[in-house]
Design a protein around this motif. Structure first.
Motif, mmCIF file in Angstrom:
data_model
loop_
_atom_site.group_PDB
_atom_site.id
_atom_site.type_symbol
_atom_site.label_atom_id
_atom_site.label_comp_id
_atom_site.label_asym_id
_atom_site.label_seq_id
_atom_site.Cartn_x
_atom_site.Cartn_y
_atom_site.Cartn_z
ATOM 1 N N TYR A 67 -8.578 -4.471 4.951
ATOM 2 C CA TYR A 67 -7.357 -4.802 4.205
ATOM 3 C C TYR A 67 -6.398 -5.596 5.094
ATOM 4 O O TYR A 67 -5.741 -6.534 4.649
ATOM 5 C CB TYR A 67 -6.689 -3.531 3.654
ATOM 6 C CG TYR A 67 -7.293 -3.112 2.334
ATOM 7 C CD1 TYR A 67 -6.827 -3.649 1.136
ATOM 8 C CD2 TYR A 67 -8.363 -2.215 2.283
ATOM 9 C CE1 TYR A 67 -7.395 -3.303 -0.076
ATOM 10 C CE2 TYR A 67 -8.942 -1.855 1.072
ATOM 11 C CZ TYR A 67 -8.452 -2.407 -0.105
ATOM 12 O OH TYR A 67 -9.015 -2.083 -1.305
ATOM 13 N N VAL A 104 -10.830 -8.634 -0.685
ATOM 14 C CA VAL A 104 -11.586 -7.567 -0.003
ATOM 15 C C VAL A 104 -13.014 -7.546 -0.539
ATOM 16 O O VAL A 104 -13.981 -7.458 0.219
ATOM 17 C CB VAL A 104 -10.900 -6.187 -0.171
ATOM 18 C CG1 VAL A 104 -11.828 -5.050 0.225
ATOM 19 C CG2 VAL A 104 -9.627 -6.135 0.671
ATOM 20 N N TYR A 148 -2.275 0.979 4.441
ATOM 21 C CA TYR A 148 -3.479 1.494 3.778
ATOM 22 C C TYR A 148 -3.830 2.887 4.313
ATOM 23 O O TYR A 148 -4.129 3.800 3.528
ATOM 24 C CB TYR A 148 -4.651 0.523 3.997
ATOM 25 C CG TYR A 148 -5.912 0.984 3.309
ATOM 26 C CD1 TYR A 148 -6.136 0.684 1.968
ATOM 27 C CD2 TYR A 148 -6.850 1.764 3.982
ATOM 28 C CE1 TYR A 148 -7.270 1.139 1.322
ATOM 29 C CE2 TYR A 148 -7.991 2.222 3.347
ATOM 30 C CZ TYR A 148 -8.195 1.909 2.013
ATOM 31 O OH TYR A 148 -9.310 2.370 1.369
ATOM 32 N N LYS A 153 -12.018 0.513 6.791
ATOM 33 C CA LYS A 153 -11.596 -0.133 5.553
ATOM 34 C C LYS A 153 -10.149 -0.645 5.683
ATOM 35 O O LYS A 153 -9.809 -1.718 5.184
ATOM 36 C CB LYS A 153 -11.701 0.866 4.396
ATOM 37 C CG LYS A 153 -11.821 0.199 3.081
ATOM 38 C CD LYS A 153 -12.410 1.108 2.038
ATOM 39 C CE LYS A 153 -12.447 0.404 0.698
ATOM 40 N NZ LYS A 153 -12.645 1.315 -0.406
ATOM 41 N N ALA A 154 -9.332 0.136 6.400
ATOM 42 C CA ALA A 154 -7.938 -0.284 6.607
ATOM 43 C C ALA A 154 -7.886 -1.615 7.354
ATOM 44 O O ALA A 154 -7.045 -2.471 7.069
ATOM 45 C CB ALA A 154 -7.188 0.797 7.389
ATOM 46 N N PHE A 201 0.802 -1.222 0.000
ATOM 47 C CA PHE A 201 0.000 0.000 0.000
ATOM 48 C C PHE A 201 0.839 1.277 0.000
ATOM 49 O O PHE A 201 0.368 2.316 -0.456
ATOM 50 C CB PHE A 201 -0.912 0.013 1.242
ATOM 51 C CG PHE A 201 -1.717 -1.246 1.381
ATOM 52 C CD1 PHE A 201 -2.907 -1.391 0.688
ATOM 53 C CD2 PHE A 201 -1.272 -2.297 2.162
ATOM 54 C CE1 PHE A 201 -3.653 -2.565 0.786
ATOM 55 C CE2 PHE A 201 -2.002 -3.478 2.269
ATOM 56 C CZ PHE A 201 -3.197 -3.606 1.580
ATOM 57 N N VAL A 236 -7.469 -9.200 5.308
ATOM 58 C CA VAL A 236 -7.195 -9.933 4.073
ATOM 59 C C VAL A 236 -5.711 -10.294 3.962
ATOM 60 O O VAL A 236 -5.367 -11.449 3.666
ATOM 61 C CB VAL A 236 -7.681 -9.132 2.843
ATOM 62 C CG1 VAL A 236 -7.069 -9.671 1.564
ATOM 63 C CG2 VAL A 236 -9.201 -9.187 2.768
ATOM 64 N N VAL A 237 -4.826 -9.348 4.234
ATOM 65 C CA VAL A 237 -3.393 -9.677 4.131
ATOM 66 C C VAL A 237 -3.027 -10.718 5.195
ATOM 67 O O VAL A 237 -2.253 -11.645 4.933
ATOM 68 C CB VAL A 237 -2.504 -8.410 4.214
ATOM 69 C CG1 VAL A 237 -1.028 -8.789 4.118
ATOM 70 C CG2 VAL A 237 -2.864 -7.437 3.097
ATOM 71 N N ARG A 295 -1.314 -6.883 -5.284
ATOM 72 C CA ARG A 295 -2.348 -5.960 -4.815
ATOM 73 C C ARG A 295 -3.704 -6.374 -5.383
ATOM 74 O O ARG A 295 -4.738 -6.259 -4.715
ATOM 75 C CB ARG A 295 -1.969 -4.527 -5.225
ATOM 76 C CG ARG A 295 -2.995 -3.476 -4.865
ATOM 77 C CD ARG A 295 -3.183 -3.375 -3.340
ATOM 78 N NE ARG A 295 -4.398 -2.681 -3.009
ATOM 79 C CZ ARG A 295 -4.505 -1.404 -2.720
ATOM 80 N NH1 ARG A 295 -3.432 -0.653 -2.688
ATOM 81 N NH2 ARG A 295 -5.667 -0.864 -2.437
ATOM 82 N N ILE A 327 -5.206 -9.079 -3.321
ATOM 83 C CA ILE A 327 -5.730 -8.510 -2.061
ATOM 84 C C ILE A 327 -7.098 -7.880 -2.324
ATOM 85 O O ILE A 327 -8.069 -8.124 -1.597
ATOM 86 C CB ILE A 327 -4.738 -7.459 -1.500
ATOM 87 C CG1 ILE A 327 -3.419 -8.128 -1.104
ATOM 88 C CG2 ILE A 327 -5.345 -6.708 -0.307
ATOM 89 C CD1 ILE A 327 -2.297 -7.175 -0.732
ATOM 90 N N ASP A 328 -7.189 -7.083 -3.391
ATOM 91 C CA ASP A 328 -8.453 -6.392 -3.691
ATOM 92 C C ASP A 328 -9.582 -7.392 -3.962
ATOM 93 O O ASP A 328 -10.731 -7.150 -3.599
ATOM 94 C CB ASP A 328 -8.273 -5.456 -4.894
ATOM 95 C CG ASP A 328 -7.431 -4.237 -4.527
ATOM 96 O OD1 ASP A 328 -7.362 -3.920 -3.319
ATOM 97 O OD2 ASP A 328 -6.838 -3.616 -5.421
ATOM 98 N N ALA A 335 -0.574 -4.031 7.277
ATOM 99 C CA ALA A 335 -1.408 -3.669 6.119
ATOM 100 C C ALA A 335 -2.336 -2.501 6.485
ATOM 101 O O ALA A 335 -2.535 -1.581 5.690
ATOM 102 C CB ALA A 335 -2.225 -4.876 5.676
#
Ligand code: AMP
Length: 299
Positions: A261, A290, A243, A257-258, A39, A264-265, A283, A286-287, A239
């Motif tokens: 993320y 999410v 972010y 939201k951070a 990020f 997820v990581v 990335r 990851i998205d 992460a």
């Protein structure tokens, strides 16, 4: 915007019911720095010995991590070994060899001192404080910790907590620190120690954030197979800080939201030993997770 990360840079020997892997790249700073690097630019502070494999330095470099603050000293790299039980949630530390960390006193490169986002990943609280003292005027500082420091360095940790914005700990540590079994009662007591943002990590059950705006519950990404959860907490907070550092607007607006993320990581981290999987994801991957997490939690 860059994130400054200080913590342990280690060799980890990890035993699970299925496999044993010696001398993997590990440490709270390593996991957090790799996670944050998806990020934002990352500046890492740590120390390793002459035995630290070059391929691990190359891995940091491949993620674009700034290593000006990584000292290479005579002596042995910090070594941690741990063993997981069958359920993969309970872990026992088998051995901790401090090595070069025993005499570590980081002096921050000039280029690090102005970083706006600072992650004091798990390491002795006196060292976390020492790093923070050298910063010019960071915008957002988060500290992580572990049960060891609650046991042997509580006064240092309490002093540190007065100076940080955020504090991340797991539920058993929250219980140990506050003597409260109820999570909301524990959160109330932790806020009184200083931090305005408190995050309690609950492993496969996700994490809970408490701020003056209220509570937020972030789910963990469901996995069918956990290979090695070591460093999941560090990946989560790394992460999250990465972010946050590149998001516009106040931290309050972006932190939920951070955390997603972060979850997820952390899920990728659990899918392989050490940093094996995390260091190879993209990335885009990851998205995608999410998005799937978003669908899973919408109602
Ligand atoms: P986590 O699974 O998120 O609790 O983090 C595991 C990481 O913490 C491993 O990579 C270890 O190298 C590191 N670690 C273990 N014990 C310590 C310690 N006493 N100080 C700093 N880092 C540690």
């Amino acid at each position: 915007m860059s994130v400054l990360i200080v913590g342990s840079t280690a060799l980890d020997s990890i035993k699970t019911p299925k496999a044993e892997n010696p001398r993997l790249l590990g440490g709270s700073a390593s996991h957090a720095a790799v996670a944050a690097s998806f990020f934002a630019p990352v500046k890492m502070v740590g120390i390793v010995g002459r035995d630290f494999p070059k391929r691990y330095i190359d891995l940091y470099k491949s993620r674009g991590i700034d290593l000006e603050g990584l000292q290479i000293a005579d002596g042995k790299t910090f070594h941690w070994s741990g063993e997981y039980e069958v359920n993969m949630n309970n872990r026992q530390t088998l051995e901790t060899e401090l090595g070069v960390f025993e005499t570590f006193s980081p002096s921050l490169p000039q280029s690090y001192r102005g970083s706006d986002f600072v992650l004091l990943a798990n390491i002795a609280p006196s060292l976390q404080h020492h790093v923070l003292d050298q910063m010019t005027r960071p915008k957002f500082v988060v500290a992580d910790t572990m049960d060891l420091w609650l046991n042997i360095a509580l006064p240092d940790l309490l002093k540190l907590l007065k100076t940080v914005d955020g504090f991340v700990l797991n539920d058993s540590e929250a219980h140990q620190l506050t003597k409260e079994t109820n999570i909301l009662s524990a959160l109330k007591k932790i806020h009184k120690l200083g931090p305005k943002f408190v995050i309690i990590k609950r492993g496969e059950h996700g994490a809970m954030l408490s701020t003056k705006e209220g509570l937020f519950v972030s789910p963990a990404y469901p996995l069918s197979k956990v290979v090695d959860p070591t460093g999941a907490g560090d990946s989560f907070v790394g992460a999250m800080m990465g972010y946050l550092s590149t998001s516009r607007g106040p931290v309050e607006k972006n932190i939920r939201k951070a955390m997603i993320y972060g979850s997820v990581v952390a899920s990728y981290c659990c899918e392989g030993f050490g940093l094996k999987v995390t260091s190879r994801i993209t990335r885009q991957a990851i998205d995608e997770r999410v998005k799937r997490l978003q669908l899973l939690t919408r109602f």
